[in-house]
Motif scaffolding. Sequence first.
Motif, PDB file in Angstrom:
ATOM      1  N   SER A  91       0.835  -1.198   0.000  1.00 30.98           N
ATOM      2  CA  SER A  91       0.000   0.000   0.000  1.00 30.98           C
ATOM      3  C   SER A  91       0.868   1.246   0.000  1.00 30.98           C
ATOM      4  CB  SER A  91      -0.951   0.002   1.207  1.00 30.98           C
ATOM      5  OG  SER A  91      -0.220  -0.118   2.400  1.00 30.98           O
ATOM      6  N   ALA A  92       0.255   2.344  -0.405  1.00 32.92           N
ATOM      7  CA  ALA A  92       0.916   3.658  -0.389  1.00 32.92           C
ATOM      8  C   ALA A  92      -0.125   4.695  -0.012  1.00 32.92           C
ATOM      9  CB  ALA A  92       1.515   3.973  -1.762  1.00 32.92           C
ATOM     10  N   TRP A  93       0.310   5.701   0.722  1.00 35.62           N
ATOM     11  CA  TRP A  93      -0.600   6.766   1.127  1.00 35.62           C
ATOM     12  C   TRP A  93       0.164   8.082   1.189  1.00 35.62           C
ATOM     13  CZ3 TRP A  93       1.090   2.641   3.864  1.00 35.62           C
ATOM     14  CH2 TRP A  93       1.866   2.879   4.995  1.00 35.62           C
ATOM     15  N   LEU A  94      -0.560   9.175   0.989  1.00 30.95           N
ATOM     16  CA  LEU A  94       0.043  10.499   1.021  1.00 30.95           C
ATOM     17  C   LEU A  94       0.383  10.887   2.450  1.00 30.95           C
ATOM     18  CD1 LEU A  94      -2.230  12.412  -1.508  1.00 30.95           C
ATOM     19  CD2 LEU A  94      -0.026  11.305  -1.933  1.00 30.95           C
ATOM     20  N   VAL A  95       1.497  11.586   2.589  1.00 32.62           N
ATOM     21  CA  VAL A  95       1.953  12.049   3.893  1.00 32.62           C
ATOM     22  C   VAL A  95       1.908  13.570   3.889  1.00 32.62           C
ATOM     23  CG1 VAL A  95       3.902  12.113   5.499  1.00 32.62           C
ATOM     24  CG2 VAL A  95       3.465  10.049   4.144  1.00 32.62           C
ATOM     25  N   ALA A 108       4.945  10.237  -0.418  1.00 31.78           N
ATOM     26  CA  ALA A 108       4.072   9.088  -0.154  1.00 31.78           C
ATOM     27  C   ALA A 108       4.822   8.119   0.735  1.00 31.78           C
ATOM     28  CB  ALA A 108       3.669   8.403  -1.456  1.00 31.78           C
ATOM     29  N   GLU A 109       4.097   7.498   1.647  1.00 29.76           N
ATOM     30  CA  GLU A 109       4.665   6.435   2.463  1.00 29.76           C
ATOM     31  C   GLU A 109       4.190   5.106   1.910  1.00 29.76           C
ATOM     32  OE1 GLU A 109       4.900   4.934   7.117  1.00 29.76           O
ATOM     33  OE2 GLU A 109       4.307   7.004   6.671  1.00 29.76           O
ATOM     34  N   VAL A 110       5.063   4.119   1.939  1.00 31.01           N
ATOM     35  CA  VAL A 110       4.706   2.790   1.453  1.00 31.01           C
ATOM     36  C   VAL A 110       4.828   1.783   2.593  1.00 31.01           C
ATOM     37  CG1 VAL A 110       5.320   3.217  -0.960  1.00 31.01           C
ATOM     38  CG2 VAL A 110       7.066   2.365   0.608  1.00 31.01           C
ATOM     39  N   GLY A 111       4.028   0.725   2.490  1.00 32.84           N
ATOM     40  CA  GLY A 111       4.088  -0.349   3.468  1.00 32.84           C
ATOM     41  C   GLY A 111       3.787  -1.671   2.797  1.00 32.84           C
ATOM     42  N   VAL A 128       7.074  -4.476  -4.416  1.00 30.56           N
ATOM     43  CA  VAL A 128       7.313  -3.117  -3.917  1.00 30.56           C
ATOM     44  C   VAL A 128       7.904  -2.241  -5.025  1.00 30.56           C
ATOM     45  CG1 VAL A 128       8.552  -1.732  -2.200  1.00 30.56           C
ATOM     46  CG2 VAL A 128       7.459  -3.879  -1.522  1.00 30.56           C
ATOM     47  N   THR A 129       8.701  -2.818  -5.898  1.00 29.65           N
ATOM     48  CA  THR A 129       9.198  -2.073  -7.059  1.00 29.65           C
ATOM     49  C   THR A 129       8.031  -1.607  -7.928  1.00 29.65           C
ATOM     50  OG1 THR A 129      11.303  -3.263  -7.055  1.00 29.65           O
ATOM     51  CG2 THR A 129      10.635  -2.239  -9.146  1.00 29.65           C
ATOM     52  N   ALA A 130       7.077  -2.491  -8.180  1.00 33.04           N
ATOM     53  CA  ALA A 130       5.897  -2.113  -8.970  1.00 33.04           C
ATOM     54  C   ALA A 130       5.079  -1.041  -8.259  1.00 33.04           C
ATOM     55  CB  ALA A 130       5.030  -3.345  -9.238  1.00 33.04           C
ATOM     56  N   LEU A 131       4.974  -1.126  -6.939  1.00 28.43           N
ATOM     57  CA  LEU A 131       4.246  -0.117  -6.171  1.00 28.43           C
ATOM     58  C   LEU A 131       4.904   1.250  -6.304  1.00 28.43           C
ATOM     59  CD1 LEU A 131       2.021   0.603  -4.068  1.00 28.43           C
ATOM     60  CD2 LEU A 131       3.730   0.078  -2.304  1.00 28.43           C
ATOM     61  N   ILE A 132       6.220   1.295  -6.203  1.00 32.37           N
ATOM     62  CA  ILE A 132       6.906   2.590  -6.309  1.00 32.37           C
ATOM     63  C   ILE A 132       6.807   3.138  -7.721  1.00 32.37           C
ATOM     64  CG2 ILE A 132       9.125   3.771  -6.063  1.00 32.37           C
ATOM     65  CD1 ILE A 132       9.667   1.974  -3.663  1.00 32.37           C
ATOM     66  N   ASP A 133       6.820   2.276  -8.738  1.00 27.33           N
ATOM     67  CA  ASP A 133       6.554   2.743 -10.104  1.00 27.33           C
ATOM     68  C   ASP A 133       5.193   3.436 -10.164  1.00 27.33           C
ATOM     69  OD1 ASP A 133       8.920   1.877 -11.300  1.00 27.33           O
ATOM     70  OD2 ASP A 133       8.059  -0.015 -12.006  1.00 27.33           O
ATOM     71  N   ARG A 143       9.144  12.096  -3.405  1.00 28.16           N
ATOM     72  CA  ARG A 143       9.804  11.358  -2.336  1.00 28.16           C
ATOM     73  C   ARG A 143       8.904  10.229  -1.843  1.00 28.16           C
ATOM     74  NH1 ARG A 143      12.939  12.019   2.569  1.00 28.16           N
ATOM     75  NH2 ARG A 143      11.481  12.152   4.275  1.00 28.16           N
ATOM     76  N   VAL A 144       9.520   9.081  -1.561  1.00 24.54           N
ATOM     77  CA  VAL A 144       8.819   7.933  -0.979  1.00 24.54           C
ATOM     78  C   VAL A 144       9.550   7.572   0.302  1.00 24.54           C
ATOM     79  CG1 VAL A 144       8.339   5.471  -1.255  1.00 24.54           C
ATOM     80  CG2 VAL A 144       7.970   7.014  -3.157  1.00 24.54           C
ATOM     81  N   VAL A 145       8.776   7.279   1.354  1.00 28.82           N
ATOM     82  CA  VAL A 145       9.371   6.862   2.622  1.00 28.82           C
ATOM     83  C   VAL A 145       8.755   5.539   3.066  1.00 28.82           C
ATOM     84  CG1 VAL A 145       9.877   9.226   3.359  1.00 28.82           C
ATOM     85  CG2 VAL A 145       7.722   8.156   4.045  1.00 28.82           C
ATOM     86  N   ALA A 146       9.498   4.827   3.886  1.00 30.97           N
ATOM     87  CA  ALA A 146       9.001   3.607   4.533  1.00 30.97           C
ATOM     88  C   ALA A 146       9.480   3.654   5.977  1.00 30.97           C
ATOM     89  CB  ALA A 146       9.531   2.362   3.832  1.00 30.97           C
ATOM     90  N   GLN A 147       8.535   3.544   6.909  1.00 28.67           N
ATOM     91  CA  GLN A 147       8.876   3.525   8.334  1.00 28.67           C
ATOM     92  C   GLN A 147       8.618   2.133   8.877  1.00 28.67           C
ATOM     93  OE1 GLN A 147       7.715   6.909  10.833  1.00 28.67           O
ATOM     94  NE2 GLN A 147       6.589   7.688   9.061  1.00 28.67           N
TER      95      GLN A 147
END
Length: 197
Positions: A91-95, A108-111, A128-133, A143-147
């Motif tokens: 998943s991805a969501w706006l931060v 966007a943050e990804v998980g 996850v590569t496809a998600l970031i694409d 910018r993409v982050v993952a916590q």
Amino acid sequence: MDMADVGGATTTAPEMIRTDRLVLRTYRPGDHRDLLTFYGRSDVCRYLLNDPWDLAEAREAVQSRICRRDLAAGAVALVVESDGMVVGSVSAWLVEESGCTAETAHTAEVGWAFSPDFGGRGFATEAVTALIDLVFATPRLRRVVAQMDARNESSARLARRIGMRREAHFRQNAWIKNEWTDTVVFSMLRSEWPSVA
């Protein structure tokens, strides 16, 4: 990857994204049964915010994720399949950043979560590569982050494998499951992502 339905200006997830070995698709009723096979496991949920799901929690989670189809509207959630078997979810969501609203966010943050039964095959990296694409198909996102829990070494390895850099380590900053935990943050800039650089 076949993302013909994903134009340069939209992040509405198509019904299906195909990679070399996987299908990433939007949620649908009935997914709770397959997702429960790993979200119901204590080893999978050890470093997640939630405890292992029961059947009712799995149904509720799927119901809330069914409508997450458009990152521009806030979030996108996808089920990951291999040969018709559910192997994970991403998943991805706006931060909201300082000085920005969700409508003007640049991050966007990804998980992700994957079934250990399918580990060691590179499925998580591919998904996850496809998600970031998909995330970087939104021109304004830079910018993409993952916590993650700092003890979650497998997720940290995945973040590094796809080219994210560790940019922060917050010590005992979160009270989760009756203990103080450390959080690490990984990030990547649009200019560092191969498909858009």
